[in-house]
Design a protein around this motif. Structure first.
Motif, mmCIF file in Angstrom:
data_model
loop_
_atom_site.group_PDB
_atom_site.id
_atom_site.type_symbol
_atom_site.label_atom_id
_atom_site.label_comp_id
_atom_site.label_asym_id
_atom_site.label_seq_id
_atom_site.Cartn_x
_atom_site.Cartn_y
_atom_site.Cartn_z
ATOM 1 N N TYR A 1 2.510 -4.634 3.225
ATOM 2 C CA TYR A 1 1.589 -5.581 2.581
ATOM 3 C C TYR A 1 0.153 -5.218 2.948
ATOM 4 N N GLN A 2 -0.717 -5.172 1.940
ATOM 5 C CA GLN A 2 -2.111 -4.766 2.138
ATOM 6 C C GLN A 2 -3.019 -5.900 1.684
ATOM 7 N N ARG A 3 -3.565 -6.624 2.656
ATOM 8 C CA ARG A 3 -4.344 -7.820 2.330
ATOM 9 C C ARG A 3 -5.626 -7.487 1.563
ATOM 10 N N ASP A 4 -6.197 -6.312 1.809
ATOM 11 C CA ASP A 4 -7.410 -5.918 1.104
ATOM 12 C C ASP A 4 -7.109 -4.952 -0.038
ATOM 13 N N HIS A 5 -5.940 -5.083 -0.623
ATOM 14 C CA HIS A 5 -5.531 -4.246 -1.746
ATOM 15 C C HIS A 5 -6.549 -4.371 -2.894
ATOM 16 N N GLY B 1 0.796 -1.217 0.000
ATOM 17 C CA GLY B 1 0.000 0.000 0.000
ATOM 18 C C GLY B 1 0.829 1.267 0.000
ATOM 19 N N ASP B 2 0.189 2.376 0.362
ATOM 20 C CA ASP B 2 0.865 3.673 0.336
ATOM 21 C C ASP B 2 2.052 3.732 1.276
ATOM 22 N N ASP B 3 1.993 2.968 2.371
ATOM 23 C CA ASP B 3 3.116 2.953 3.313
ATOM 24 C C ASP B 3 4.108 1.836 3.000
ATOM 25 N N ARG C 1 5.057 -13.641 3.453
ATOM 26 C CA ARG C 1 3.642 -13.585 3.802
ATOM 27 C C ARG C 1 2.931 -14.915 3.575
ATOM 28 N N THR C 2 3.628 -16.012 3.755
ATOM 29 C CA THR C 2 3.021 -17.318 3.534
ATOM 30 C C THR C 2 1.807 -17.501 4.437
#
Length: 710
Positions: A367-371, A362-364, A401-402
């Motif tokens: 990892y973004q799971r709801d990307h 994401g912006d930061d 991120r497994t």
């Protein structure tokens, strides 16, 4: 056509058409995303003659216009003017010819300029001392090509193999077929060879269901590799997300390349084999902006297509110099359009996403799971229905991120790989020396379908793609023959490739003629194969591992387009025996539904669900205290269920100790007797074993018992 005709609502003249070259009621239109450009030209080529057509309209960052009709076979590209301000991320240069990011075919090779390397070279290593001024990119950049997608699919039907029945076979187009003696020489190493009857017969007789191809997107070798006289073999260096790599085709023209790959997919489908593509959307062949080439995206709109920091420098979480920025909706659209293109135009059955976390930061940068990309994959009417597999790590901070990807994605399970290697190789080597091991807890979690990783949102165990070897790393045979990587042929002083391989050479490093050592290695290979193929989850084999392929200890053969990487189809008697053993194991997996459950196994009896229990060598359930015992090397894995028609139970006797051992066949309700169905030590199948009766298993062996119902 590669100019696509889409049925869609009438469009306002102020609304951009689809990216790329398309036809509508208005005529032929060209469109490209170049948000920060001040001018964009479509460049159409007739031989060496170039006609430049200005795109006069722009909105929402997209430039477009009506252009002359572009028939199939037309070569074209773009030139883009705009600010040159690297500190702000802008690198426009109208001297550069740029590929269309939506181009459906590529003609020619990237050629590297003499100003950089002393002489111009291309993918074939051919010197070009007569090149023109490096500012004129015409000699160096290939062209995008318009193609005709009117292929005769002859009633092609997707195999649609259920995940419970899926067995993935990871292969390289050239590596799989380059040395097959029954494939005509002019077809070896090509798309056409994938559909050759001899190759199809091998896949079908082996029992795999799904061919996962290393990248077939058009790609280019890195300039540093070319300078050293080497080339990118694996293809993880994308040049075009919509175009097939022309170097894998027997055809010598772009339309033929497209049709040849489609023909291969059609033939594989007719044989019941799915096709999954390994796709690289996380980075491109342009590498880092301070040292890489400008071939397409960078010259169009570097700041939009790539993830940059405040100083305009690349944020690299891929290890290649750049990261494609899917935070931008139109960049995400490009990836989604590419995926749909391969499903709809090439009929492929799914994708494996290289370095998948890089796509959804994401912006930061976390990892973004709801990307939005995840949301799109889950909801898209085309893509949500195909097989989707993530490589769940990249090289950025917190990149491993497994188990954390959402459905419908499955994931490569590196925890399975590492624990199985440790049990059968690293810890078994320790047992030989009288050293403790890691215990059984981690191994048991993997053999239970990795519910600890994939148990959320009803994912386990089919979200786990189980493997012990892949294209990246030691081959299965080399895991049993090398403890040190042997990557000197790669030209990087053996610095490349992983050092933590959890392998064991069985006392001799590399090739040997010692019969005892060879026998031990062969049994270890069979142990590893059986564990992958008989565990809950989706098994994956790397091409050639079914017959003991070796790379001579090279665990990073990314630039070895030679016999190191190509499968040899001339097999020794031991390799033929291993191939037959692999076929038997896959047949056993098909026969025993207990070993391929759709839902996570349970510790207690639940109708319709596999029950999973653990026994020790005395035939008793394994006590809690035994799980952390570093000296324990034996585990009996018991699968059973209520109302199972083909058998009441399956027991896997896994013994990694250094000495033979008597193991008591467990007493299980509903089982009147056991029958030995397979053993890595070559014990004859069919031998009856009574519940409570001890059987002797040899050191480092796996035995399969199938129970007879009452």
């Amino acid at each position: 056509m590669g100019v696509h005709v889409a049925a869609r609502p009438r469009r306002s003249s102020q609304t951009p058409p689809p990216p790329g070259v398309s036809r509508s009621a208005l005529g032929t239109e060209a469109a490209v995303l170049a948000r920060h450009a001040t001018a964009v030209d479509l460049c159409v080529f007739d031989g060496d003659a170039e006609e430049r057509v200005p795109l006069r309209r722009s909105a929402h960052g997209v430039w477009w216009d009506l252009v002359p009709d572009l028939s199939p076979g037309t070569r074209y590209g773009f030139r883009v003017d705009g600010p040159w301000s690297p500190a702000q991320g802008h690198r426009h240069n109208p001297h550069k010819l740029l590929l269309d990011p939506y181009g459906h075919a590529v003609d020619g090779w990237v050629r590297w300029a003499p100003a950089v390397y002393g002489h111009a070279v291309d993918e074939g290593g051919h010197a070009r001392p007569d090149v023109r001024d490096e500012r004129d990119s015409a000699p160096f950049v290939p062209r995008s090509v318009v193609v005709d997608h009117g292929f005769d699919w002859q009633g092609d039907v997707a195999p649609a193999v259920p995940w419970t029945d899926t067995v993935v076979y990871e292969a390289h187009v050239r590596g799989l077929t380059m040395r097959h003696p029954d494939v005509p020489p002019q077809l070896q190493g090509t798309y056409a060879a994938l559909g050759h009857p001899a190759v199809l017969q091998h896949l079908v007789s082996l029992g795999v269901t799904t061919l996962e191809l290393l990248p077939v997107h058009a790609y280019a070798s890195e300039p540093d590799l070319v300078r050293r006289g080497r080339y990118n073999y694996w293809g993880y260096n994308t040049l075009g997300f919509f175009a097939p790599h022309p170097g894998y085709a027997a055809a010598d023209h772009p339309q033929g390349v497209v049709d040849e790959l489609k023909g291969a997919v059609r033939a594989l489908h007719a044989a019941g084999i799915e096709v999954v593509l390994d796709v690289v959307y996380n980075h491109t062949a342009e590498q880092a902006s301070d040292r890489g080439p400008t071939l397409s995206w960078r010259g169009l709109d570097n700041r939009t297509y790539y993830r940059l920091d405040a100083q305009g420098r690349d944020v690299d979480v891929t290890g290649t110099g750049n990261t494609v920025d899917l935070r931008d909706p139109l960049v995400t659209r490009m990836v989604l359009d590419s995926l749909r293109h391969w499903v709809q135009e090439y009929h492929v059955d799914g994708f494996r996403f290289d370095l998948a976390p890089a796509l959804v930061r994401g912006d930061d940068d976390a990892y973004q799971r709801d990307h939005p990309f995840h949301v799109a994959l889950r909801t898209d009417p085309v893509l949500s229905g195909v097989k989707l597999i993530a490589e769940p790590w990249d090289v950025g901070v917190h990149g491993w991120r497994t188990g954390q990807f959402p459905p419908p994605l499955a994931e490569w399970n590196d925890r399975f790989r590492d624990s199985v290697r440790s049990f059968w190789l690293a810890d078994a080597a320790g047992a030989q020396r009288g050293a403790p091991g890691a215990g059984l807890r981690e191994l048991a979690s993997r053999l239970a379908g990795s519910a600890d990783l994939f148990g959320h949102e009803h994912r386990a165990p089919l979200a786990s793609v189980n493997f012990v070897a892949a294209h990246d790393g030691f081959t299965l045979a080399d895991l049993t023959a090398y403890e040190q990587k042997n990557n000197l042929p790669n030209g990087e002083d053996n610095r490349d490739g992983h050092g933590d391989n959890r392998s064991w050479n069985h006392g001799v490093e590399g090739a040997t003629t010692d019969a005892a050592v060879l026998a031990e290695r062969e049994r270890s290979v069979r142990n590893l194969l059986a564990t992958v193929l008989l565990s809950p989850g989706v098994p994956m084999l790397a091409a050639g591992d079914e017959a003991g392929r070796t790379q001579g200890g090279n665990n990073n053969a990314y630039n070895q387009d030679n016999s190191t990487s190509w499968l040899s189809w001339r097999r020794s008697p031991a390799q033929e025996a291993l191939l037959e053993q692999t076929r038997e194991l896959l047949a056993l997996r098909r026969e025993l539904a207990l070993l391929r459950p759709a839902a996570a196994p349970t510790p207690g009896p639940v109708a319709g669900r596999t029950r999973l229990r653990w026994f020790e060598e005395q035939g008793l359930e394994l006590p809690a205290a035994a799980w952390g015992d570093p000296w324990r090397r034996t585990l009996v894995v018991l699968h059973d269920t209520l109302h199972q028609p083909e058998g009441a139970a399956v027991a896997l006797v896994m013994h990694a100790g250094a000495d033979p051992l008597d193991v008591v066949a467990p007493k299980v309700e509903g089982v009147t007797g056991w029958r030995l169905r397979w053993s890595s030590d070559g014990a004859p199948a069919g031998s009856p074993v009574a519940p409570g009766q001890p059987i002797q298993v040899v050191a480092r062996s796996l035995t399969v018992l199938v129970g007879s119902p009452a």
